[in-house]
Write a protein that holds these residues in place. Structure first.
Motif: not given
Length: 292
Positions: A77-82
């Motif tokens: 899930x690399x595109x989840x905003x941090x």
């Protein structure tokens, strides 16, 4: 709306809030966002060398964001905003930001299996959106969602809160494919209960008859309805253990000021015992508008 506010765990947390929170958001068909909180004291440098402090802050936040990105990459899930936040009081930012920016659920891991930390209690007392506290207790692994209701209350706020708890519990049970249970405790001091001068079986029978229309509306069978007589905190704890509840859903009135310390909050008494996953549905004393 349809956004989940995930608070990244500290090193000592015994459950991965990011992986568990992302999975829960996916199950609920909501968009997850990760909030990484950092704060460090730099001693006298904070007063005499603000440039050094600014560089150090960026370094700490960058390290924390990098670790979270590694976790997201590992669960694909690399595109989840941090969102990296420098804040001493995590709960103040989380409670304000989640409400202001349209989040409808906060997810946080419980750091210690035996007790909540002050930050957990502050979130419970001040959150304006439902709060999920995750634990990793191996006892509570059945596919059961239990909602605790105060059906006898005549207060408008409590009645509204009951409806809000029902909505949250039904949605959670449907999304997680869990069996929905209902718990209602008829309050009776333990000393009177032990004296056996009250027909508790008759009280339970009358309550079932009184609220049968609600049970039918919710399509909950008799084996999933648990009505007991006694102290709510102890009874809810016993029911949660007996049925190995995966998620307990309960409402919190969130009284404020000195009144809160004098009168207390039954939800907090229950939470002092419960160590399963808990979904807290918030309200405010005196807030007599429909809860969303």
């Amino acid at each position: 709306m349809n956004k989940v506010f995930i608070i990244s765990q500290r090193e000592e947390a015994h459950i991965d809030a990011i992986a568990a929170g992302v999975e829960l958001a996916r199950t609920l068909d909501k968009q997850a966002e990760i909030f990484a909180y950092s704060f460090e004291y730099f001693g006298d440098a904070e007063y005499y060398n603000p440039k050094f402090v600014a560089v150090a802050q960026k370094h700490v936040m960058k390290q924390r964001t990098g670790k979270i990105q590694q976790i997201l990459d590992s669960i694909d899930e690399p595109d989840i905003p941090i969102h990296s936040v420098w804040s001493k009081d995590l709960f103040e930012h989380a409670c304000h930001h989640s409400k202001r920016h349209g989040f409808d659920l906060i997810v946080k891991a419980v750091h210690h299996a035996e007790h909540y930390l002050p930050v957990d209690w502050n979130l419970i007392r001040h959150t304006r959106v439902p709060l999920m506290l995750l634990t990793d207790n191996p006892v509570h692994k059945s596919n059961t969602v239990m909602m605790a209701l105060d059906l006898d209350s005549k207060k408008t706020l409590k009645q509204q809160l009951n409806h809000a708890v029902i909505r949250q519990a039904v949605a959670l049970a449907e999304a997680t494919n869990c069996e929905l249970h209902l718990a209602f405790v008829i309050r009776l001091p333990q000393v009177i209960h032990d004296m056996e001068i009250v027909d508790t079986h008759g009280m339970i029978r009358q309550a079932r008859e009184k609220y049968q229309a609600l049970f039918d509306e919710l399509n909950i069978g008799p084996k999933c309805i648990h009505i007991t007589v006694g102290e709510p905190d102890l009874c809810i704890y016993q029911l949660a253990c007996k049925h190995k509840v995966r998620y307990l859903v309960l409402g919190a009135v969130q009284r404020q000021g000195i009144y809160a310390f004098v009168v207390g909050n039954m939800a907090e008494s229950i939470l002092n015992r419960i160590r399963s996953n808990v979904l807290i549905v918030p309200a405010r004393e005196g807030l007599l508008q429909p809860l969303e």
